[in-house]
Design an enzyme around this catalytic site. Sequence first.
Site, PDB file in Angstrom:
ATOM      1  N   ASP A   1       4.540  21.076   3.581  1.00 30.40           N
ATOM      2  CA  ASP A   1       4.490  21.043   5.059  1.00 30.40           C
ATOM      3  C   ASP A   1       5.038  19.727   5.608  1.00 30.40           C
ATOM      4  O   ASP A   1       5.365  18.801   4.860  1.00 30.40           O
ATOM      5  CB  ASP A   1       3.058  21.265   5.550  1.00 30.40           C
TER       6      ASP A   1
ATOM      7  N   HIS B   1       7.533  18.045  -4.677  1.00 33.25           N
ATOM      8  CA  HIS B   1       7.582  19.475  -4.994  1.00 33.25           C
ATOM      9  C   HIS B   1       8.430  20.262  -4.017  1.00 33.25           C
ATOM     10  O   HIS B   1       8.457  21.491  -4.073  1.00 33.25           O
ATOM     11  CB  HIS B   1       6.174  20.051  -5.044  1.00 33.25           C
TER      12      HIS B   1
ATOM     13  N   GLU C   1      -4.889  -5.832  32.389  1.00 28.91           N
ATOM     14  CA  GLU C   1      -4.810  -5.892  30.927  1.00 28.91           C
ATOM     15  C   GLU C   1      -6.188  -5.700  30.291  1.00 28.91           C
ATOM     16  O   GLU C   1      -6.299  -5.120  29.203  1.00 28.91           O
ATOM     17  CB  GLU C   1      -4.172  -7.211  30.507  1.00 28.91           C
TER      18      GLU C   1
ATOM     19  N   LYS D   1      -3.331 -17.262  39.965  1.00 33.33           N
ATOM     20  CA  LYS D   1      -1.920 -17.351  40.314  1.00 33.33           C
ATOM     21  C   LYS D   1      -1.795 -17.753  41.778  1.00 33.33           C
ATOM     22  O   LYS D   1      -2.761 -17.709  42.544  1.00 33.33           O
ATOM     23  CB  LYS D   1      -1.203 -16.022  40.068  1.00 33.33           C
TER      24      LYS D   1
ATOM     25  N   ARG E   1       2.781  -3.708  29.289  1.00 36.57           N
ATOM     26  CA  ARG E   1       1.412  -4.120  28.939  1.00 36.57           C
ATOM     27  C   ARG E   1       0.800  -3.168  27.916  1.00 36.57           C
ATOM     28  O   ARG E   1       0.184  -3.597  26.935  1.00 36.57           O
ATOM     29  CB  ARG E   1       0.542  -4.173  30.199  1.00 36.57           C
TER      30      ARG E   1
ATOM     31  N   SER F   1      -2.945 -16.312  32.638  1.00 41.79           N
ATOM     32  CA  SER F   1      -1.985 -16.931  33.550  1.00 41.79           C
ATOM     33  C   SER F   1      -2.747 -18.034  34.272  1.00 41.79           C
ATOM     34  O   SER F   1      -3.959 -17.922  34.481  1.00 41.79           O
ATOM     35  CB  SER F   1      -1.417 -15.924  34.558  1.00 41.79           C
TER      36      SER F   1
ATOM     37  N   ALA G   1       0.828  -1.205   0.000  1.00 41.75           N
ATOM     38  CA  ALA G   1       0.000   0.000   0.000  1.00 41.75           C
ATOM     39  C   ALA G   1       0.863   1.256   0.000  1.00 41.75           C
ATOM     40  O   ALA G   1       1.973   1.272   0.535  1.00 41.75           O
ATOM     41  CB  ALA G   1      -0.920   0.003   1.213  1.00 41.75           C
TER      42      ALA G   1
END
Length: 482
Positions: A112, A150, A403, A388, A371, A288, A21
């Site tokens: 610009d 240009h 998260e 955990k 994260r 986890s 692209a």
Amino acid sequence: MKTAITSFISEYLAEVVEGNAAIFAGAGLSAPAGFVDWRELIRPLSQELDLDIDLESDLVAVAQFHVNANGRNRHRLHKAVIEALSADNPPTQNHILLAKLPIRTWWTTNYDKLIENALKDAGKIVDIKSAIQQLATTRPRRDAIVYKMHGDVDRPDEAVATRDDFERYSTDRGAFITALAGDLVSKTFLFLGFSFTDPNLEQVLARVRLTFTTNQRRHFAVFRTRTKRADESDKAFEHDRTRQALVIEDLKRFNVRVLLIDDYNEITDFLEELVSRYRRRTVFISTSAANFEPWGQQAVSEFAQELGRSLVASGSRVATGLGAGIGDAIFTGGLREVMRLNGSIEDSLILRPFPQSGRHEERDELWETYRKEIISHAGIALFLFGNKYSGDDVISADGVVREFEIARQQGLVVIPVGATGAAANALANIAIADPDKFIPEWGEDGPRILGELADESTSLGRIIDITLDLVKILQRGHQGGS
């Protein structure tokens, strides 16, 4: 969203994914940033010539007249460019959206710095080509090349602005023509804010058309449908509307498909959809596990491997922080599929193992940044298990919850798989309580699908099937035909 725009998004997205692209930006892309267009830029010069710029159609000729009237001195012209474009205006939302896509090739007739600033703000290394000598050099580790055919506001003495400049272009800057012709053959362009009145581009398009008569690459351009202004006569309006139709038809000779919009805000809308669709190719998996009940560790490991493999096989890219107890299995399944397909690991897997050393406070700060970085690559976030050890006890994993919060803040579609228990179950219950807030992208069937993913009787194999189907739907585009 219009059918033509929807079709364009799918076709152009495929080119973005393949690395084929390109963007061609005209003055119209910069106007919303507060910069004047070429007509306004040379208005003071036309006044010195006693010309009404609003009656002029050949603006390049006006610039040439001014240079002629000043003994071929271009100082006032250069000063006008600097004064009009040297301000440090921030990029527009459209620039920001485009910079999020992995598009490496950019062309512009603008002086610009909006394009390069947007790319730099997106964390990309940009290689600027505004002068012939720059074409022969390559910036190390570049993410994007911006060809300013240009010139640049920082080099106003080299700006292409007058009739003389355009007549000498093939001699003075012919290498740009050659480079652009090559890109038009090998890449699919999206022309934004461009009127197709530039003689250099017309020359290049003609060269490509004559060389590849029946096998031209398709390109896209966005035009606003001509509407009647309040102070405009019927005759003038009909003339311009007819001319626009003829231009659109003529561009078919160069295999440029014009996308008609009613309002320029539609550009932002479809660019947002394009970025969203691209990001949704990447699925972030938050997980986890210390407790694998009721299935057992072996069954969960096999489930995780098959999930990773199936996502990669379906064309998704998997992003994971290698969560404890299960993340490695997800990675292993995805990696095996990549190897089986002889594919690219970088195109299919994003891995961010969480660092474990360092002081607790410093590590927490690092993990937060970590994260946010990995989640920023994705458009879909999948939440599994989330438990955990805390001493001898198994507790909910606060990292998985965090998260989820980050994913929501960054606009990802969230998929909490409640059947896997712990944090994922708690997150699923939150979403079940308010599906319009948490899963609007899932469509009308969202609550039912979410409920099945939260049902403890749903098998691990069924979870994979539901997840894959849902990911495919989300990757095809927003629900409800938006």
